[in-house]
Design an enzyme around this catalytic site. Structure first.
Site, PDB file in Angstrom:
ATOM      1  N   VAL A  53       0.851  -1.231  -0.088  1.00  0.00           N
ATOM      2  CA  VAL A  53      -0.055  -0.210   0.095  1.00  0.00           C
ATOM      3  C   VAL A  53       1.099   1.372  -0.027  1.00  0.00           C
ATOM      4  O   VAL A  53       0.547   2.278  -0.672  1.00  0.00           O
ATOM      5  CB  VAL A  53      -0.961   0.066   1.205  1.00  0.00           C
ATOM      6  CG1 VAL A  53      -1.720   1.219   1.008  1.00  0.00           C
ATOM      7  CG2 VAL A  53      -1.992  -1.299   1.071  1.00  0.00           C
ATOM      8  N   CYS A  54       2.019   1.211   0.712  1.00  0.00           N
ATOM      9  CA  CYS A  54       2.780   2.324   0.710  1.00  0.00           C
ATOM     10  C   CYS A  54       3.312   2.769  -0.544  1.00  0.00           C
ATOM     11  O   CYS A  54       3.299   3.863  -1.061  1.00  0.00           O
ATOM     12  CB  CYS A  54       3.958   2.223   1.706  1.00  0.00           C
ATOM     13  SG  CYS A  54       3.174   2.043   3.424  1.00  0.00           S
ATOM     14  N   THR A  55       3.752   1.623  -1.294  1.00  0.00           N
ATOM     15  CA  THR A  55       4.297   1.902  -2.680  1.00  0.00           C
ATOM     16  C   THR A  55       3.269   2.434  -3.464  1.00  0.00           C
ATOM     17  O   THR A  55       3.581   3.351  -4.040  1.00  0.00           O
ATOM     18  CB  THR A  55       4.905   0.565  -3.269  1.00  0.00           C
ATOM     19  OG1 THR A  55       6.067  -0.054  -2.208  1.00  0.00           O
ATOM     20  CG2 THR A  55       5.568   0.671  -4.752  1.00  0.00           C
ATOM     21  N   LEU A  58       2.807   6.093  -2.397  1.00  0.00           N
ATOM     22  CA  LEU A  58       3.876   7.269  -2.812  1.00  0.00           C
ATOM     23  C   LEU A  58       4.001   7.374  -4.312  1.00  0.00           C
ATOM     24  O   LEU A  58       4.517   8.127  -4.958  1.00  0.00           O
ATOM     25  CB  LEU A  58       5.048   6.643  -1.997  1.00  0.00           C
ATOM     26  CG  LEU A  58       4.865   7.214  -0.516  1.00  0.00           C
ATOM     27  CD1 LEU A  58       6.179   6.726   0.182  1.00  0.00           C
ATOM     28  CD2 LEU A  58       4.552   8.368  -0.387  1.00  0.00           C
TER      29      LEU A  58
END
Length: 161
Positions: A53-55, A58
């Site tokens: 999810v972070c990838t 961002l």
């Protein structure tokens, strides 16, 4: 969980090490929130480099870089990983915003988004050009994130308000 900084009040100031991928190099340096006065700042707290999810989050913000620029705003990603991890993450995905290392989670605690187990809660704080907190979203589970369009609409309101 405490609610964190209050809307309409100055955002907690901080200085963190980090770096920005320019497409040729990862430029390391210190980032101080109060030094960004005069522009809006999107503080995007995220649990970890190279997680699914972070990838996605961002990469979306990096792809929306021009949208943020048009609204005279900067996006800063903040997580507990160190600058070396941020460099590898930025290089691997071409992330164009500063990635800041809050290894001691002091800034996460100041914004009341430190969380046991995951390090920080996925959250976004919009700081106006005057250094005042104008909008925030703190996720309970962090499986989703606020879109570029949502942030752009909020930033537009700050700019025009």
């Amino acid at each position: 969980m405490a609610s964190g900084p209050e809307l309409g009040l100055p955002a907690p100031d901080f200085t963190l090490p980090g770096g920005t991928w320019t497409g040729d190099a990862f430029e390391r340096g210190e980032h101080t929130l109060s030094d960004a006065r005069g522009r809006s700042v999107v503080l995007a707290f995220y649990p970890g480099d190279d997680t699914a999810v972070c990838t996605k989050q961002l990469c979306a913000y990096s792809s929306g870089f021009e949208t943020f620029e048009e609204l005279d705003a900067e996006v800063w990603g903040i997580s507990p990983q160190g600058v070396d991890s941020h460099e590898a993450f930025a290089r691997a995905h071409g992330l164009r915003m500063p990635l800041l290392a809050d290894t001691g989670r002091d800034v996460a605690r100041a914004y009341k988004v430190a969380a046991p187990g995951i390090g920080v809660r996925r959250s976004v704080f919009l700081i106006g050009p005057d250094g005042v907190l104008r909008w925030k979203h703190v996720a309970l589970l962090g499986a989703t994130f606020r879109s570029v369009d949502t942030l752009a609409a909020q930033l537009s309101g700050i700019k025009n308000g």
